[in-house]
Write an enzyme that holds these catalytic residues in place. Structure first.
Site, PDB file in Angstrom:
ATOM      1  N   MET A  16     -19.174 -35.572   1.287  1.00 21.85           N
ATOM      2  CA  MET A  16     -18.944 -36.871   0.646  1.00 21.85           C
ATOM      3  C   MET A  16     -18.833 -36.711  -0.860  1.00 21.85           C
ATOM      4  SD  MET A  16     -18.866 -38.568   3.367  1.00 21.85           S
ATOM      5  CE  MET A  16     -18.731 -40.216   2.694  1.00 21.85           C
TER       6      MET A  16
ATOM      7  N   ASP B 156      21.872  12.303   7.421  1.00 18.96           N
ATOM      8  CA  ASP B 156      20.602  11.755   7.917  1.00 18.96           C
ATOM      9  C   ASP B 156      20.463  11.988   9.418  1.00 18.96           C
ATOM     10  OD1 ASP B 156      20.009  10.930   5.384  1.00 18.96           O
ATOM     11  OD2 ASP B 156      20.449   8.800   5.727  1.00 18.96           O
TER      12      ASP B 156
ATOM     13  N   ASP C 146      15.816  26.307   5.783  1.00 19.27           N
ATOM     14  CA  ASP C 146      16.832  25.616   4.977  1.00 19.27           C
ATOM     15  C   ASP C 146      18.086  25.416   5.837  1.00 19.27           C
ATOM     16  OD1 ASP C 146      17.697  24.962   1.949  1.00 19.27           O
ATOM     17  OD2 ASP C 146      19.373  25.907   2.998  1.00 19.27           O
ATOM     18  N   ILE C 147      18.581  24.196   5.917  1.00 16.01           N
ATOM     19  CA  ILE C 147      19.802  23.920   6.683  1.00 16.01           C
ATOM     20  C   ILE C 147      20.999  24.446   5.890  1.00 16.01           C
ATOM     21  CG2 ILE C 147      21.254  22.131   7.704  1.00 16.01           C
ATOM     22  CD1 ILE C 147      18.765  20.408   8.039  1.00 16.01           C
TER      23      ILE C 147
ATOM     24  N   ASP D 209     -20.838 -30.035  -5.083  1.00  9.85           N
ATOM     25  CA  ASP D 209     -21.532 -31.286  -4.745  1.00  9.85           C
ATOM     26  C   ASP D 209     -21.480 -32.179  -5.981  1.00  9.85           C
ATOM     27  OD1 ASP D 209     -23.413 -33.330  -3.973  1.00  9.85           O
ATOM     28  OD2 ASP D 209     -24.281 -31.900  -2.555  1.00  9.85           O
ATOM     29  N   ASP D 210     -21.265 -33.472  -5.766  1.00  6.05           N
ATOM     30  CA  ASP D 210     -21.193 -34.388  -6.906  1.00  6.05           C
ATOM     31  C   ASP D 210     -22.555 -34.959  -7.271  1.00  6.05           C
ATOM     32  OD1 ASP D 210     -21.205 -35.824  -4.475  1.00  6.05           O
ATOM     33  OD2 ASP D 210     -20.422 -37.607  -5.489  1.00  6.05           O
TER      34      ASP D 210
ATOM     35  N   ASP E   8     -20.132 -29.760  -0.067  1.00  5.33           N
ATOM     36  CA  ASP E   8     -20.540 -31.094   0.376  1.00  5.33           C
ATOM     37  C   ASP E   8     -19.324 -31.828   0.939  1.00  5.33           C
ATOM     38  OD1 ASP E   8     -22.222 -33.274   0.794  1.00  5.33           O
ATOM     39  OD2 ASP E   8     -21.673 -34.165  -1.129  1.00  5.33           O
TER      40      ASP E   8
ATOM     41  N   ASN F  83      27.188  16.474   4.085  1.00  2.00           N
ATOM     42  CA  ASN F  83      27.234  15.177   3.403  1.00  2.00           C
ATOM     43  C   ASN F  83      28.621  14.906   2.822  1.00  2.00           C
ATOM     44  OD1 ASN F  83      24.582  14.284   3.825  1.00  2.00           O
ATOM     45  ND2 ASN F  83      23.798  15.462   2.088  1.00  2.00           N
TER      46      ASN F  83
ATOM     47  N   GLU G 187      16.919  19.351   2.271  1.00  2.00           N
ATOM     48  CA  GLU G 187      17.162  19.978   3.581  1.00  2.00           C
ATOM     49  C   GLU G 187      16.232  21.160   3.821  1.00  2.00           C
ATOM     50  OE1 GLU G 187      20.138  21.875   0.691  1.00  2.00           O
ATOM     51  OE2 GLU G 187      19.092  19.961   0.960  1.00  2.00           O
TER      52      GLU G 187
END
Length: 457
Positions: free
Chosen positions: A55, A347, A330-331, A9-10, A53, A338, A373
């Site tokens: 104004m 993936d 385990d794969i 506010d002024d 405010d 890969n 894996e």
């Protein structure tokens, strides 16, 4: 409940008056004498609520509010315009600029403090969500601020609870211009309706016949499904004190009759925008939690989650005297997959492997990607014999059908080796169980792979 309130506010006398009122309620008060100064303070995130405010000489309050609400960094800060302007057009202009409320001077201390406390609760909740959602940015998720700034607040789903036909017909007609409206004239059914309807806003009349509208608001706040749905209360002028009580129990905003059409629409849009923003924050928090415990490639839990949750499962098994089986999978020759077909094919194999694992275990079993894996499956209340049957079934499901890679253009044979053990000794360390399963896995690989090896405690 303390908060940092910025008074803009002024007129020094006005600032001193508001400062004295708020300080008496133990709020921390900051002041600014013009819009530019206020924007700078907000940009530094130094305040929780702004009393603004209208104004002012350099930049009026409408422009300050508009800038705050269109800036992603400050749009979430509640703004209350406190001004001598009292025409409906001025109030609506403030609401259209994004103000959360528009109070006309002279403002009673009770109304001012009730509104500030209500908005403080809202700001603290939003800040907590924003703080938790910071992680979402770090893991690449989109922040909701820019979409919130662009949101018009239209197209919401609103439930109107009002048992006066003339009232709800008029309100529904106004709101239907921008939203989907359901009317519930029976307040005893309203809570059930609200819980089932997935609404963006509840509008509740506090002047219901033979029913306490505030109790309905309180019940909505206590019910999980409606706890975060904003509530806009409507009351006759003589019930203004009950509206203040409503703010204390969780009502977000209110209107006094007679209802101005433009103001109703503006307040509804404000509440719906805020609901969407906080919902987006909650979604980001939930997603970031899930991403923190989930392997992105396979969708299985990750090692961090497994190590934490396995300790809990082991403790429960020991306490209840129940068996707990654990297997490490385990794969076989995954590196050659890969090398020969590319990492994309690897993936593809990992993703399909996770799908087959899920199909082979129960809902209470815990499946995790342990790293690379390697995978771990934990089976509560399962002895070594039963776990061995499950492991063998899983081994056959992997070896029995080739894996499609490169979008199905090639199919390759895949096998797995499994090391299996159980937690048998009460209080045994989880690390010892994992080590025993890993030793069994080593034997399975050493003996020719594509097999299950069990090792008792």
């Amino acid at each position: 409940m303390s908060a940092r309130i910025l008074v803009v506010d002024d007129v020094p006398a006005n600032v001193k008056l508001l400062e004295a009122r708020l300080s008496a309620e133990y709020f921390d008060v900051m002041t600014a004498s013009n819009g530019t100064e206020a924007l700078a303070i907000c940009a530094r995130a130094e305040c929780d609520i702004i009393l603004l405010d209208v104004m002012m000489p350099d930049m009026d309050g409408f422009e300050v509010c508009r800038r705050l609400k269109t800036d992603p960094a400050t749009h979430h800060i509640p703004v209350v315009m406190v001004t001598a302007l009292d025409s409906p057009s001025d109030r609506n202009r403030g609401l259209e600029a994004g103000a959360d409320d528009f109070l006309t001077k002279p403002v009673s201390d009770v109304v001012l403090i009730a509104r500030v406390r209500s908005l403080t609760r809202l700001k603290m909740m939003t800040d907590e969500l924003r703080m938790r959602a910071i992680t979402s940015l770090e893991i690449g998720m989109q922040a909701p601020e820019r979409s919130a700034v662009a949101d018009t607040g239209k197209g919401g789903r609103i439930l109107l609870v009002d048992d006066r036909q003339s009232s709800y017909e008029r309100l529904a007609t106004i709101l239907a211009a921008e939203h989907t409206i359901d009317v519930e004239p029976n307040p005893t059914e309203a809570l059930f309706h609200a819980a089932e309807g997935n609404y963006d806003l509840l509008i509740v009349s506090l002047d219901l016949n033979n029913f306490d509208g505030l109790r309905l608001c309180s019940q909505a706040r206590s019910l999980e499904r409606t706890r975060h749905v904003p509530i806009l209360a409507i009351a006759d002028p003589e019930n203004s004190t009950r509206l203040l009580r409503g703010l204390e129990i969780g009502v977000n905003d209110y209107l006094l009759r007679p209802i101005d059409k433009t103001e109703l629409l503006a307040r509804a849009r404000t509440q719906i925008r805020r609901r969407r923003y906080t919902d987006h924050l909650r979604d980001n928090v939930q997603n970031s939690i899930e991403m923190a415990i989930t392997d992105a490639l396979t969708g299985l839990h990750n090692r961090r989650y497994m190590e934490s949750h396995l300790a809990t499962l082991a403790e429960q098994a020991s306490t209840r005297g129940k068996p707990l089986a654990l297997m490490i999978l385990d794969i076989d020759y995954f590196k050659s997959i890969n090398d020969n077909y590319g990492h994309d094919a690897g993936d593809d194999v990992l993703r399909e492997f996770a799908v087959r694992v899920r199909k082979s275990i129960r809902g209470i079993d815990l499946a995790c990607r342990y790293g690379g894996e390697e995978f771990v499956i934990v089976m509560p209340e399962t002895d070594l014999h039963v776990a061995g049957m499950v492991a063998e079934r899983l081994r056959r499901s992997i070896a029995g059908e080739p894996f499609a890679v490169h979008k199905g253009s090639k199919r390759i044979e895949v096998t797995i080796s499994i090391g299996l053990t159980t937690l048998e000794q009460k209080g045994e360390a989880v690390a010892d169980v994992l080590k025993r399963a890993d030793t069994a896995l080593y034997r399975a690989k050493h003996d020719g792979r594509n097999r299950v090896v069990s090792q008792a405690a």
